[in-house]
Design an enzyme around this catalytic site. Structure first.
Site, PDB file in Angstrom:
ATOM      1  N   ARG A  55      66.710  62.162  35.708  1.00  0.00           N
ATOM      2  CA  ARG A  55      65.892  61.513  34.668  1.00  0.00           C
ATOM      3  C   ARG A  55      64.404  61.811  34.882  1.00  0.00           C
ATOM      4  O   ARG A  55      63.603  61.807  33.956  1.00  0.00           O
ATOM      5  CB  ARG A  55      66.184  60.011  34.622  1.00  0.00           C
ATOM      6  N   TYR A 108      60.933  63.986   8.024  1.00  0.00           N
ATOM      7  CA  TYR A 108      62.316  64.083   8.476  1.00  0.00           C
ATOM      8  C   TYR A 108      62.908  62.665   8.430  1.00  0.00           C
ATOM      9  O   TYR A 108      62.241  61.701   8.821  1.00  0.00           O
ATOM     10  CB  TYR A 108      62.356  64.652   9.897  1.00  0.00           C
ATOM     11  N   ASP A 180      54.850  67.170  13.646  1.00  0.00           N
ATOM     12  CA  ASP A 180      56.199  67.689  13.842  1.00  0.00           C
ATOM     13  C   ASP A 180      56.169  69.156  13.406  1.00  0.00           C
ATOM     14  O   ASP A 180      56.034  69.456  12.221  1.00  0.00           O
ATOM     15  CB  ASP A 180      57.197  66.867  13.010  1.00  0.00           C
ATOM     16  N   LYS A 205      66.540  73.163  16.599  1.00  0.00           N
ATOM     17  CA  LYS A 205      66.430  74.065  15.445  1.00  0.00           C
ATOM     18  C   LYS A 205      65.960  75.460  15.895  1.00  0.00           C
ATOM     19  O   LYS A 205      66.676  76.125  16.623  1.00  0.00           O
ATOM     20  CB  LYS A 205      65.500  73.429  14.408  1.00  0.00           C
TER      21      LYS A 205
HETATM   22  C1  LIG Z   1      66.211  67.921  12.973  1.00  0.00           C
HETATM   23  C2  LIG Z   1      64.820  67.452  12.884  1.00  0.00           C
HETATM   24  C3  LIG Z   1      64.367  66.379  13.674  1.00  0.00           C
HETATM   25  C4  LIG Z   1      65.295  65.604  14.592  1.00  0.00           C
HETATM   26  O1  LIG Z   1      65.773  66.410  15.610  1.00  0.00           O
HETATM   27  P1  LIG Z   1      67.156  66.097  16.425  1.00  0.00           P
HETATM   28  O2  LIG Z   1      67.172  67.181  17.442  1.00  0.00           O
HETATM   29  O3  LIG Z   1      68.249  66.181  15.416  1.00  0.00           O
HETATM   30  O4  LIG Z   1      67.025  64.732  16.973  1.00  0.00           O
HETATM   31  C5  LIG Z   1      63.037  66.031  13.579  1.00  0.00           C
HETATM   32  N1  LIG Z   1      62.193  66.654  12.738  1.00  0.00           N
HETATM   33  C6  LIG Z   1      62.592  67.675  11.953  1.00  0.00           C
HETATM   34  C7  LIG Z   1      61.622  68.320  11.035  1.00  0.00           C
HETATM   35  C8  LIG Z   1      63.912  68.102  11.991  1.00  0.00           C
HETATM   36  O5  LIG Z   1      64.317  69.093  11.201  1.00  0.00           O
END
Ligand SMILES: *Cc1c(COP(=O)(O)O)cnc(C)c1O
Length: 393
Positions: A55, A108, A180, A205
């Protein structure tokens, strides 16, 4: 080292203290401690110590974080189990009860839920504004505003927020700015170059890039990452050794993948925008995007994300046609998520069905005739061919 293609392969190799050329998976929860108790105290308390207890840190996690900090041009970074773990932990390291956050009207969906439902319960106030209007950010500032939280290009409708403006505003007013950067990836956009303080990612992603892991990242100053790490110790969403290793592997080809994806997406967007089955194409790389000029100023490439609105005289007709297109596509998979080597397509109005009211969906620019596409690295002729046969079917 300086070029990002090199950095994403070589940075942080010192965390691999074995002779293996490829950093191994450190599949262990704990590490042999030093018999010297002074050294033990250091291992137990040092930020992200890579060999104490999982952790706290892990050698692969440290290497991935070092690469991400170099790509995002920040002092430091922390990786966590998912994008949402990164976003929620990063925000909780900035705000406390009684504070105010300025956010966008579309984010998101998970981030929206966290801001509007969870943080409200902890007495943090949120103002959501139209992110395409710079003045509305300035006007929303209060004496207790601690954070401006943005996302650009935004999910799903690809609105652009002016990074240079937000960076300046944050510095002038002493407010933390956080973006983000998932949709753009650091290949296409480096927010720190515009004065943004904190960059968060769903590494699930583009960074991972193969739809086979979940991970998140927070990038910022050393002091700030220390705060986020302290919170991550108690919130507990540490990134697993195997997912971290997959992410490290994915990062090595990030630049190659994203360049190919940018190119495929631009060609597909151009082809779709001339097709009479499509009413409109929203792609930041097309001059028809209302913020194309701003996108060109702050982005080096326009990503693999695009939205199409299917032609039809009523929303019901558009909806039915969208459903048929989804059914007939063979290369594009109808699946949530994005940023992988394979092309995906989703119907945003259904995906956000249960979390958002119809009014919220309208404000976020989602209608029932809309499809969101994540373009992969398949051959462009096969991607265009797939849409051609789906339209004919
Ligand atoms: C998928 C996504 C998230 C969340 O990510 P996870 O890995 O699914 O928790 C946050 N912001 C954007 C723009 C995303 O496409």
């Amino acid at each position: 080292m300086s070029r990002l293609e090199t950095n994403s392969i070589h940075i942080g190799k010192e965390y691999n203290q074995t002779s293996a050329v490829v950093t191994p998976i450190f599949q262990t929860s704990t590490y042999l401690a030093s018999d010297n108790l002074d050294e033990y105290v250091i291992a137990a308390t040092e930020t992200k110590h890579p060999e104490f207890y999982h952790r706290h840190g892990n050698p692969t996690n440290s290497q991935v974080a070092a690469i991400l900090a170099s790509l995002e041009k920040t002092e430091d970074a922390l990786v966590l189990a998912t994008g949402m773990a990164a976003i929620s932990t990063a925000i909780l390291a900035v705000v406390k009860s009684g504070d105010h956050i300025i956010a966008q009207q579309s984010h998101y969906s998970g981030a929206s839920l966290f801001l509007k439902e969870f943080l409200k319960d902890y007495d943090v106030d949120i103002t959501q504004i139209d992110q395409t209007d710079n003045i509305s950010f300035s006007e929303a500032i209060r004496t207790n505003t601690r954070l401006i939280y943005i996302e650009t290009p935004s999910n799903p409708n690809l609105d652009i927020t002016d990074l240079a403006f937000i960076g300046r505003l944050g510095h002038e007013k002493g407010i933390t700015t956080m973006v983000d950067n998932t949709f753009a990836s650091p290949i296409n956009q480096v927010p720190a170059e515009f004065g943004i303080d904190v960059i968060v990612h769903s590494a699930t992603k583009y960074l991972g890039g193969h739809s086979d892991l979940t991970a998140g990242a927070v990038c910022g100053t050393k002091d700030y990452i220390h705060k986020v790490w302290r919170r991550s110790l108690v919130l507990g969403a540490s990134l697993s050794p195997f997912d971290s290793w997959l992410l490290l592997r994915g990062l090595k080809t990030l630049a190659l993948r994203v360049h190919q994806i940018n190119e495929n997406a631009l060609q597909l967007a151009k082809w779709l925008s001339q097709n009479n089955h499509i009413k409109s194409v929203i792609y930041t790389g097309l001059p028809t995007h209302p913020q194309h000029e701003l996108a060109r100023r702050q982005m080096k490439g326009f990503t693999g994300m695009l939205c199409i609105e299917v032609a039809g005289s009523t929303e019901d007709e558009q909806y039915n046609r969208a459903q048929n297109i989804l059914k007939n596509l063979k290369v594009f998979a109808n699946a949530a998520s994005l940023g992988g080597v394979e092309s995906l397509i989703v119907h945003p109005a259904s995906m956000w069905g249960s979390h958002h009211s119809n009014q919220q969906k309208k404000t976020a620019g989602i209608n029932r005739g809309m499809l969101r596409i994540s373009v992969g690295i398949e051959h462009i002729d096969d991607l265009i061919g797939d849409f051609r046969q789906a339209f004919e079917a």
